[in-house]
Design an enzyme around this catalytic site. Structure first.
Site, PDB file in Angstrom:
ATOM      1  N   HIS A  53       0.853  -1.187   0.000  1.00 46.31           N
ATOM      2  CA  HIS A  53       0.000   0.000   0.000  1.00 46.31           C
ATOM      3  C   HIS A  53       0.885   1.231   0.000  1.00 46.31           C
ATOM      4  O   HIS A  53       1.883   1.288   0.714  1.00 46.31           O
ATOM      5  CB  HIS A  53      -0.908   0.025   1.239  1.00 46.31           C
ATOM      6  CG  HIS A  53      -1.759   1.253   1.278  1.00 46.31           C
ATOM      7  ND1 HIS A  53      -2.926   1.360   0.557  1.00 46.31           N
ATOM      8  CD2 HIS A  53      -1.590   2.434   1.913  1.00 46.31           C
ATOM      9  CE1 HIS A  53      -3.449   2.559   0.768  1.00 46.31           C
ATOM     10  NE2 HIS A  53      -2.668   3.229   1.579  1.00 46.31           N
ATOM     11  N   ASP A  77     -15.074   1.057   7.563  1.00 48.07           N
ATOM     12  CA  ASP A  77     -14.127   2.040   7.042  1.00 48.07           C
ATOM     13  C   ASP A  77     -14.784   2.934   6.003  1.00 48.07           C
ATOM     14  O   ASP A  77     -14.549   4.138   5.971  1.00 48.07           O
ATOM     15  CB  ASP A  77     -12.912   1.352   6.426  1.00 48.07           C
ATOM     16  CG  ASP A  77     -12.009   2.380   5.775  1.00 48.07           C
ATOM     17  OD1 ASP A  77     -11.462   3.218   6.514  1.00 48.07           O
ATOM     18  OD2 ASP A  77     -11.888   2.380   4.541  1.00 48.07           O
ATOM     19  N   ARG A 128     -15.523  11.276   7.998  1.00 46.08           N
ATOM     20  CA  ARG A 128     -14.324  12.066   8.335  1.00 46.08           C
ATOM     21  C   ARG A 128     -14.108  13.163   7.304  1.00 46.08           C
ATOM     22  O   ARG A 128     -13.711  14.292   7.642  1.00 46.08           O
ATOM     23  CB  ARG A 128     -13.096  11.162   8.420  1.00 46.08           C
ATOM     24  CG  ARG A 128     -13.072  10.312   9.687  1.00 46.08           C
ATOM     25  CD  ARG A 128     -12.027   9.217   9.603  1.00 46.08           C
ATOM     26  NE  ARG A 128     -10.700   9.747   9.383  1.00 46.08           N
ATOM     27  CZ  ARG A 128      -9.729   9.115   8.727  1.00 46.08           C
ATOM     28  NH1 ARG A 128      -9.944   7.904   8.225  1.00 46.08           N
ATOM     29  NH2 ARG A 128      -8.558   9.672   8.561  1.00 46.08           N
ATOM     30  N   SER A 178      -7.687   3.137   8.912  1.00 43.77           N
ATOM     31  CA  SER A 178      -8.421   3.067   7.650  1.00 43.77           C
ATOM     32  C   SER A 178      -7.625   2.252   6.620  1.00 43.77           C
ATOM     33  O   SER A 178      -8.158   1.347   5.966  1.00 43.77           O
ATOM     34  CB  SER A 178      -8.674   4.488   7.125  1.00 43.77           C
ATOM     35  OG  SER A 178      -9.224   4.454   5.837  1.00 43.77           O
ATOM     36  N   LYS A 230      -8.569  -2.267   5.615  1.00 46.35           N
ATOM     37  CA  LYS A 230      -8.866  -2.789   4.275  1.00 46.35           C
ATOM     38  C   LYS A 230      -7.843  -3.839   3.866  1.00 46.35           C
ATOM     39  O   LYS A 230      -8.188  -4.878   3.299  1.00 46.35           O
ATOM     40  CB  LYS A 230      -8.863  -1.631   3.267  1.00 46.35           C
ATOM     41  CG  LYS A 230     -10.123  -0.794   3.365  1.00 46.35           C
ATOM     42  CD  LYS A 230     -10.081   0.419   2.461  1.00 46.35           C
ATOM     43  CE  LYS A 230      -9.106   1.439   2.980  1.00 46.35           C
ATOM     44  NZ  LYS A 230      -9.364   2.808   2.499  1.00 46.35           N
TER      45      LYS A 230
END
Lengths: 448, 448
Positions: free
Chosen positions: B82, B161, B168, B183, B187
């Site tokens: 990520h 999420d 948010r 968050s 995932k």
């Protein structure tokens, strides 16, 4: 105005200008800003605070979110009082007619609120027939005729506050002095008053538990009033022990009537706070030269019967039956249980202490107050105290009577347990600190 | 569970236990806790923080709010990457096929998100015909067959999420390292991976602008992974200048294809970051002994064509037309404008700097990204850079080409102004700090 930007500003500790706060409150009142944005803003405010300018601007925006009453066509000075609330605090019921009977005009708008006992409105409505939902026209007419009115907040008064109050209650954003102060002051400033006296209570039975917080709240409230051009004085009063000998709705009305009838045995504390506040109100209204002079006038009005007369006039004007007030005491339809001193008091001899918060919770358990806004209150529910701290006690003597509607007597067992826990006993007479702790006006505390 | 109590706990700085956080997240996912309570909780979290235990527990609750994929019946180690996102960050498009071609399984689930350019999904979808909305069954079948899949987040993956992210975004509660980290990780941990590599970007074109914050985010992400039993390594990489020579959707696909075809002229930065991450992934997957060994394997896979072959397999498996990738460049249907170096560069001679954030905003102005979640992206929009910092330049030379769908050419004037502002020029060749700043694993930074 982008609400997310304003939330971010407060989150980052940067002050907001009056225009931004006004835009936010207006948009929230119109439902253009959703609750989830406002609650984020409120939490940022709880944690990062509001400065004096911001607090005044927020209050002003809330005040102007609805109608601001214009009483300028009515003669005389319009003066009101607000108390931050305590257990047994029936002072408004005595104070408003006393001050009105001395020549000031008292346009009192009260809330119901959440609490151990109902608000002033709930207490008044325990008088059979009495209505507090007058229209603005009726409100002004009654003020012109008798100089005194006590009604509930209408939908037109500070609607932003009503929405914010409900939201704060469920988002853990109640505990903020600027938010508490703006809520109180926005409603009062929308009444069209010329001056305001505040009774800021401090102690275990009050919303402000500690003296520093109570002092900060008083300073904030007075600052808002002065910035709005409304002369404001605050008294700091102790709330560790219930005020007077009753807590509840009808029981407090009955006690207030007794005080107004100058039958004040055992009511020294109630009368002391009431007359001090009355003196301040009369001085601010120009009906007395000084608070001390005002206090003397107020005491005279009780002794002469003028204050009780004014109270009966108000009750009658608002649809209540004055006859129910002639012999104030337990109503015939109330169930009553007497709570007696336990055997352990044989070794003691004095009531040492009585925890106002525990007494308040007992009143709530009896049905006198509200846990949620939608709850009904029992108009008869409450506690009548026979013993207070400093008084002699022996086993088996009545400490208090519990009152409730007959359908409420199933609550007596829990209430009795709670009330007994509220009392403590000792072999020596306890010290009793003075109720009036300090006075804040013109930016300074008197005692400091 | 009373949500108001949990909000108050966080407001007062008291830590919440895992059970409370789980109950709150579950109730919010079921819509039993309203947005206005969650946003107050989020703001209290932004301002008072979450400790390591709370962050791990929140992430775990979010991960388990939906399906957690079980890939244990598929052979081999499943490893993903990520990136926290930067301008021109097409690394996933190169990295996933490189790593899969070296024998690890890459089950990549990406988001679309808000940003200057689209997310990895938007970039992939600019390949005609390619689908990213596979079912879980298709996802697992493709993984078993070719060891590589790149799809979008399904409704079943971490639904908490998705709700929290949307809330948010409109309540100024994005800026919190524990919330950002939970968050991201919820995932990824729901994908059923065995290990994870993170590219935490730092600089003016990154979400984390400062090195201390980027380091804190990396530490938080790795801590969450390790506590969840998923070996995790983070690289800290510089994001002040766009990565590679393109920013946009199709333009980045075209550049990635060029990289996978080993035509890496001018792509040193992209390849350096990609191979470093690939080395880490292969080492974590057990396909290489060390990250350095993994990096060598990855470089070999590019040179041999195996990586590009794997990419074409994936494109074909997901419905895309491999033929569109044979000669990567501007698509025939794109409108193009060339931006040329201004006359002032005559006194300079070098590109001194190129502000990644300004280039990102140019891409957004061209339609490559989203301002709001509901926005469509232009698959052709983007920027192709001819000059980057350190390169020689003279007046009139092409600095970059702007691309857009033909209907988007009205955006070229604004985009050209923005892009020219992003460039600065100097008489001396500027220093170029290394892209790879540091590596965090096993609780320690390598460079410290």
């Amino acid at each position: 105005m982008d609400p997310t930007d304003l939330i971010a500003q407060k989150r980052d500790g940067r002050p907001l200008d009056a225009g931004a706060l006004r835009a936010l409150v207006d948009a929230y009142t119109r439902n253009d800003v959703p609750d989830y944005q406002m609650s984020a803003f409120l939490m940022a405010t709880v944690l990062n605070g509001l400065n004096e300018d911001e607090t005044a601007a927020l209050t002003d925006a809330m005040t102007r979110s609805g109608d601001v009453l214009d009483l300028s066509d009515l003669p005389g000075a319009h003066v009101d009082k607000h108390s931050t609330g305590g257990v047994g605090d029936k002072v408004s019921l005595l104070l408003a007619p006393i001050v009105a009977s001395c020549g000031a005009t008292v346009p009192m708008i009260s809330g119901r609120g959440l609490g151990h006992t109902g608000g002033t409105l709930d207490k008044l409505e325990s008088i059979p027939g009495l209505r507090t939902d007058l229209s603005v026209e009726q409100y002004k007419r009654q003020l012109a005729e008798i100089g005194l009115v006590m009604i509930g907040q209408t939908d037109e008064i500070a609607p932003a506050d009503r929405k914010l109050y409900a939201l704060r209650d469920v988002t853990a954003t109640v505990e903020s002095i600027p938010l508490i102060a703006s809520s109180i002051m926005s409603k009062k400033l929308a009444e069209g008053i010329d001056a305001l006296v505040l009774d800021v209570k401090c102690g275990r039975g009050a919303f402000m538990k500690t003296e520093p917080r109570a002092r900060r709240l008083a300073e904030t409230l007075v600052s808002i009033g002065e910035r709005a051009g409304t002369p404001t004085v605050a008294l700091l009063t102790r709330m560790d022990v219930p005020l007077g000998r009753t807590a509840g709705n009808w029981p407090e009305v009955a006690e207030s009537v007794r005080g107004l009838q100058d039958d004040t045995e055992g009511l020294d504390d109630v009368m002391d706070v009431t007359l001090a506040l009355a003196g301040e109100m009369l001085a601010l209204a120009g009906a007395a030269d000084t608070p001390e002079d005002g206090r003397r006038q107020a005491a005279d009005a009780v002794r002469s019967g003028a204050a009780f007369e004014k109270f009966l006039e108000m009750v009658e004007a608002q649809g209540g039956a004055p006859s129910t007030l002639e012999t104030p005491g337990a109503r015939e339809d109330a169930a009553v249980r007497t709570v007696r001193a336990p055997g352990t008091t044989a070794d003691a001899g004095f009531v040492a202490d009585l925890d106002a918060l525990a007494v308040g919770r007992t009143a709530l358990a009896l049905g006198a107050g509200r846990r949620e806004m939608a709850d009904d209150v029992d108009p008869l529910a409450g506690i009548v105290l026979h013993k207070k701290p400093g008084e002699r006690v022996a086993p088996g003597q009545p400490l208090a009577d519990l009152h409730a509607q007959s359908s409420g007597n199933s609550r007596f067992d829990e209430a009795e347990r709670r009330l007994l826990d509220a009392f403590s006993f000792a072999g020596e007479e306890p010290a009793r600190p003075p109720l009036l702790m300090d006075r804040y006006a013109d930016g300074a505390w008197q005692a400091e």
